[in-house]
Design a protein around this motif. Structure first.
Motif, mmCIF file in Angstrom:
data_model
loop_
_atom_site.group_PDB
_atom_site.id
_atom_site.type_symbol
_atom_site.label_atom_id
_atom_site.label_comp_id
_atom_site.label_asym_id
_atom_site.label_seq_id
_atom_site.Cartn_x
_atom_site.Cartn_y
_atom_site.Cartn_z
ATOM 1 N N TRP A 197 -35.087 -52.774 75.630
ATOM 2 C CA TRP A 197 -34.511 -51.430 75.737
ATOM 3 C C TRP A 197 -33.863 -50.977 74.436
ATOM 4 O O TRP A 197 -33.676 -49.785 74.216
ATOM 5 N N ARG A 198 -33.500 -51.925 73.557
ATOM 6 C CA ARG A 198 -32.969 -51.551 72.244
ATOM 7 C C ARG A 198 -34.102 -51.120 71.307
ATOM 8 O O ARG A 198 -33.913 -50.323 70.406
ATOM 9 N N THR A 199 -35.316 -51.650 71.546
ATOM 10 C CA THR A 199 -36.450 -51.414 70.661
ATOM 11 C C THR A 199 -37.384 -50.313 71.167
ATOM 12 O O THR A 199 -38.014 -49.624 70.380
ATOM 13 N N LYS A 245 -42.094 -46.974 70.960
ATOM 14 C CA LYS A 245 -41.200 -47.617 70.003
ATOM 15 C C LYS A 245 -40.172 -46.599 69.504
ATOM 16 O O LYS A 245 -40.514 -45.475 69.154
ATOM 17 N N LYS A 246 -38.911 -47.024 69.499
ATOM 18 C CA LYS A 246 -37.850 -46.139 69.004
ATOM 19 C C LYS A 246 -37.980 -46.002 67.499
ATOM 20 O O LYS A 246 -38.348 -46.948 66.797
ATOM 21 N N ARG A 247 -37.684 -44.831 67.016
ATOM 22 C CA ARG A 247 -37.695 -44.589 65.573
ATOM 23 C C ARG A 247 -36.334 -44.947 65.012
ATOM 24 O O ARG A 247 -35.305 -44.627 65.595
ATOM 25 N N LYS A 248 -36.353 -45.582 63.887
ATOM 26 C CA LYS A 248 -35.092 -45.924 63.235
ATOM 27 C C LYS A 248 -34.435 -44.670 62.694
ATOM 28 O O LYS A 248 -35.097 -43.789 62.163
#
Length: 111
Positions: A70-72, A104-107
């Motif tokens: 969930w963080r990624t 995927k989460k974007r940084k």
């Protein structure tokens, strides 16, 4: 079939719950049953629970770090990202037999 699965299917038949499919790379979709008014947080917990049941059935002993997942990754439906854990899944237009996917989460850029 476990008692939880049977109860979930009965709830779907009575219109109290909905079935949602989670698309996974190179794996069959995971069917998750949640209440119609579930929040994104409740959906994530249901995904973890159903995946653990799936692993028990297949005999897999791979440990999954849901905190890392969930963080990624975020869940995605159509062009919407389910990024607010306290929001109801109905707010995103999710209904019975819809398919969600991982995105995927974007940084965030450092300033």
């Amino acid at each position: 079939m476990a008692l939880v699965d049977a109860q979930g299917m009965i709830a779907v038949e009575h219109g109290q719950s909905i079935s949602i499919y989670i698309a996974r790379d190179d794996e069959p979709p995971l069917k998750v049953i949640v209440p119609q008014n579930a929040t994104v947080r409740e959906l994530k917990k249901a995904i973890a629970r159903h995946f653990e049941i799936y692993q028990q059935r297949t005999g897999s002993k791979v440990k999954i770090s849901w905190k890392y997942i969930w963080r990624t990754y975020n869940l995605s439906f159509d062009s919407f990202t389910l990024d607010d854990n306290d929001s109801c899944i109905g707010n995103y237009g999710i209904s019975n037999k819809d398919t969600l996917s991982y995105k995927k989460k974007r940084k965030k850029p450092k300033i």
